[in-house]
Design an enzyme around this catalytic site. Structure first.
Site, mmCIF file in Angstrom:
data_model
loop_
_atom_site.group_PDB
_atom_site.id
_atom_site.type_symbol
_atom_site.label_atom_id
_atom_site.label_comp_id
_atom_site.label_asym_id
_atom_site.label_seq_id
_atom_site.Cartn_x
_atom_site.Cartn_y
_atom_site.Cartn_z
ATOM 1 N N SER A 103 -6.106 -4.338 -5.343
ATOM 2 C CA SER A 103 -6.974 -4.422 -6.679
ATOM 3 C C SER A 103 -6.969 -3.217 -7.431
ATOM 4 C CB SER A 103 -8.243 -5.063 -6.283
ATOM 5 O OG SER A 103 -8.113 -5.944 -5.692
ATOM 6 N N ASN A 141 -9.474 -7.092 -13.427
ATOM 7 C CA ASN A 141 -10.650 -6.156 -13.147
ATOM 8 C C ASN A 141 -10.722 -4.955 -14.259
ATOM 9 O OD1 ASN A 141 -11.806 -7.070 -10.804
ATOM 10 N ND2 ASN A 141 -9.935 -6.462 -9.759
HETATM 11 N N1 LIG Z 1 -11.779 -9.183 -1.466
HETATM 12 C C1 LIG Z 1 -11.443 -9.440 -2.929
HETATM 13 O O1 LIG Z 1 -12.311 -9.948 -3.722
HETATM 14 C C2 LIG Z 1 -9.975 -9.245 -3.173
HETATM 15 C C3 LIG Z 1 -9.539 -9.625 -4.265
HETATM 16 C C4 LIG Z 1 -8.320 -9.164 -4.598
HETATM 17 C C5 LIG Z 1 -7.486 -8.251 -3.898
HETATM 18 N N2 LIG Z 1 -7.907 -7.896 -2.874
HETATM 19 C C6 LIG Z 1 -7.264 -6.629 -2.055
HETATM 20 O O2 LIG Z 1 -6.763 -7.326 -0.938
HETATM 21 C C7 LIG Z 1 -6.746 -6.567 0.366
HETATM 22 C C8 LIG Z 1 -7.709 -6.962 1.357
HETATM 23 O O3 LIG Z 1 -8.895 -7.047 1.007
HETATM 24 P P1 LIG Z 1 -9.783 -7.928 1.612
HETATM 25 O O4 LIG Z 1 -11.172 -8.117 0.967
HETATM 26 O O5 LIG Z 1 -9.217 -9.389 2.400
HETATM 27 O O6 LIG Z 1 -10.253 -7.008 2.963
HETATM 28 P P2 LIG Z 1 -10.803 -7.221 4.607
HETATM 29 O O7 LIG Z 1 -11.151 -6.224 5.034
HETATM 30 O O8 LIG Z 1 -11.428 -8.799 4.680
HETATM 31 O O9 LIG Z 1 -9.439 -7.575 5.484
HETATM 32 C C9 LIG Z 1 -8.328 -6.574 5.673
HETATM 33 C C10 LIG Z 1 -7.645 -6.941 7.072
HETATM 34 O O10 LIG Z 1 -6.555 -5.900 6.976
HETATM 35 C C11 LIG Z 1 -6.442 -5.575 8.389
HETATM 36 N N3 LIG Z 1 -5.557 -4.295 8.441
HETATM 37 C C12 LIG Z 1 -6.228 -3.136 8.171
HETATM 38 N N4 LIG Z 1 -5.174 -2.305 8.335
HETATM 39 C C13 LIG Z 1 -4.098 -3.033 8.824
HETATM 40 C C14 LIG Z 1 -2.705 -2.630 9.269
HETATM 41 N N5 LIG Z 1 -2.539 -1.247 9.019
HETATM 42 N N6 LIG Z 1 -2.153 -3.560 9.424
HETATM 43 C C15 LIG Z 1 -2.408 -4.748 9.726
HETATM 44 N N7 LIG Z 1 -3.503 -5.297 9.322
HETATM 45 C C16 LIG Z 1 -4.458 -4.422 9.044
HETATM 46 C C17 LIG Z 1 -7.895 -5.779 8.953
HETATM 47 O O11 LIG Z 1 -7.877 -5.758 10.408
HETATM 48 C C18 LIG Z 1 -8.463 -6.787 8.264
HETATM 49 O O12 LIG Z 1 -8.248 -7.806 8.947
HETATM 50 C C19 LIG Z 1 -7.281 -5.207 -0.473
HETATM 51 O O13 LIG Z 1 -6.321 -4.480 -0.809
HETATM 52 C C20 LIG Z 1 -8.129 -5.597 -1.565
HETATM 53 O O14 LIG Z 1 -8.119 -4.600 -2.684
HETATM 54 C C21 LIG Z 1 -9.219 -8.069 -2.378
#
Ligand SMILES: NC(=O)c1ccc[n+]([C@@H]2O[C@H](COP(=O)([O-])OP(=O)(O)OC[C@H]3O[C@@H](n4cnc5c(N)ncnc54)[C@H](O)[C@@H]3O)[C@@H](O)[C@H]2O)c1
Lengths: 210, 292
Positions: B121, B192
């Site tokens: 993001s 964003n």
């Molecule tokens: N939450 C939102 O609103 C949103 C919206 C768009 C984009 N994003 C982006 O999506 C990504 C994830 O966000 P999220 O909110 O789903 O996070 P989250 O914390 O819910 O999930 C992240 C997952 O990644 C896993 N993980 C961490 N390091 C890892 C690795 N090296 N290899 C494999 N798995 C690994 C963790 O165990 C966890 O299950 C981020 O880059 C975030 O910026 C988030």
């Protein structure tokens, strides 16, 4: 609650608006549409002065920060030349009379409008909040971040907005955005309010009759 | 027509990864869901099965179609479970070093033609790709929350992304039934970049005593026809998350509107994080999820 009107039609209540038709010759609430405050206000529960870029303080006078009484300001939000929305920004001062505020609410809400209360500051709520965002969107377009269609589509799909920022500005007239933004830039001097180049172009072309 | 058949999702145990995997599987792709945490994977697989069962209940898909979709999904905690994927979408923690390390580890495992997409993001696609060994085959693919429902994807090429790779990734999003928009590798892309400063501005309005939160939200909803006011939205996003977003953008853009307002920091310090703590700009009575 009844209202009487002096002046008008105006930006808030253009010709044929039902609020104009609902007015009575004499009432406790006086609505001034682009009309200077004068002796007619005396003895009323509330006098409601339509504002544009002017402050309520210009009409009531101010001195020690303890202003307030039965004279309130208001503006009905419009996106440029679009028809007026249902929003009334009701401008109050520190010591505005609660009965005056209640009467103003009753009059506007009785006409099917929604009242949002705000203090007497430049741009009230919506102009102050929206102009920087619209300038950013216009700048993004200049910088090639995305096409206009994609900028607008992103806001509709990603945020659930009924329309995107640029299509909205173009529909209402970019020169109106320029005027609102320029006034806020004069008031605050912060870069977000500096009218974006496309708004400047629209304002200049309009001034030239283009 | 997309030549991509097998799609890997890294971080599939998380919120976004789980949703992205649903999008891919629903569209008929073979999906490998990978996460470091077996527990997170297990939990999100249960949620995924539940999501598709609800779709069956609502008449959106048949039970057979659901079973076929679920049969196309495999889970793994091992990165080499992703070998053989044509496209890997990463949705792991939002940390540059974590994402860079992941891409470096992925590169030798994947077929030469494979594309890596990042759901970041706030980070730069070019920086995430830097040093991974296939900088020309990395794209930005930013889904919206919740990914399984929202159609929009912001697509951005990095400095080194090959045009045909960007096109192939773009075509895949269409094949997956999504709506891509093209943007640039800039902080916050479109959504964003507009939203984070705007939300900060709404907080500044409260701070400056212009209006109270219910009046600001009512003004936005009535005047513009938005479904939600900005302060209600910040409560939903989380005030702590709004600080994190601001801190990701401000040092890069130096846009004063992107800087976290002092009131936001004070509220977070006071434990008012929004819906999740039961209180933010509005009072929810008790902590809870949106819609609860
Ligand atoms: N939450 C939102 O609103 C949103 C919206 C768009 C984009 N994003 C982006 O999506 C990504 C994830 O966000 P999220 O909110 O789903 O996070 P989250 O914390 O819910 O999930 C992240 C997952 O990644 C896993 N993980 C961490 N390091 C890892 C690795 N090296 N290899 C494999 N798995 C690994 C963790 O165990 C966890 O299950 C981020 O880059 C975030 O910026 C988030």
């Amino acid at each position: 609650m009844n209202h009487m009107i002096l002046g008008g039609p105006s930006r808030s209540f253009p010709k044929d608006d039902t609020f104009l038709a609902a007015a009575v010759p004499e009432a406790d609430v006086l609505v001034l549409l682009r009309r200077a405050l004068h002796s007619d206000a005396r003895g009323r529960v509330a006098t409601l002065v339509e504002l544009d870029q002017d402050s309520l303080g210009e009409h009531t006078g101010e001195q020690d920060g303890e202003e307030g009484g039965t004279v309130l300001g208001f503006a009905r939000w419009r996106n440029g030349d679009d028809p007026p929305s249902a929003l009334i920004e009701l401008v109050v001062q520190k010591n505005s009379a609660p009965e005056a505020i209640a009467a103003a609410r009753a009059v506007f809400e009785g006409a099917g409008l929604t009242v949002a209360l705000c203090t007497d500051q430049p741009g009230r709520i919506l102009d102050r909040l929206l102009r920087p965002k619209y300038n950013a969107a216009l700048r993004f377009l200049d910088e090639g971040l995305a096409t206009q269609a994609d900028l607008d589509l992103t806001c509709r799909l990603g945020l659930g907005y009924p329309d995107g920022p640029i299509e909205r500005l173009l529909r209402g007239g970019l020169h109106h955005h320029h005027a609102a933004s320029a006034a806020l830039f004069e008031a605050f001097g912060t870069p977000g309010y500096a009218p974006a180049r496309r708004a400047v172009v629209a304002a200049r072309r309009r001034a030239r009759g283009g | 027509m997309s030549s991509i058949q097998k799609v890997g999702v890294c971080g599939a145990g998380g919120t976004m990864g789980a949703g992205i995997a649903i999008v891919a599987a629903r569209a008929g792709f073979e999906v490998v869901r990978q996460d470091l945490s077996a527990a997170a994977l297990e939990r999100s697989m249960r949620d995924t099965a539940g999501f598709f069962s609800k779709s069956v209940e609502r008449g959106k898909m048949t039970a057979e179609a659901r079973d076929a979709v679920l049969a196309r999904i495999t889970d793994t905690t091992a990165l080499d479970g992703l070998a053989g994927c044509d496209l890997v979408i990463e949705a792991v923690f939002e940390e540059l070093s974590v994402k860079q390390a992941l891409l470096r580890a992925l590169h030798p495992l994947l077929p030469e033609h494979a594309i890596i997409a990042s759901n970041t993001s706030t980070l730069s696609i070019t920086e995430i790709a830097s040093g991974c060994g296939r900088e020309d085959r990395v794209v930005g693919m930013h889904f919206c929350l919740p990914a399984q429902i929202m159609k929009l994807i912001e697509m951005s090429p990095g400095v080194n992304t090959a045009p045909e790779v960007f096109q192939a990734a773009w075509d895949w999003t269409l094949a997956a039934g999504q709506q891509p928009v093209r943007t640039q590798d800039k902080p916050g892309f479109i959504l964003n970049a507009l939203l984070v400063p705007f939300n900060n501005d709404a907080i500044r309005l409260v701070e400056a005593g212009v209006a109270a939160p219910p009046d600001i939200d009512a003004a936005i909803k009535t005047g513009l026809g938005y479904r939600m006011g900005p302060l209600e939205l910040i409560d939903l996003i989380g005030l702590d998350t709004q600080i994190r977003l601001s801190e990701a953008f401000y040092p890069v853009t130096l846009d004063p509107r992107a800087a976290a307002p002092p009131l936001l920091r004070r509220m977070v310090a006071a434990g008012r994080l929004g819906r999740k703590s039961g209180r933010g700009f509005f009072d929810y009575g008790k902590p809870g999820m949106y819609g609860a």
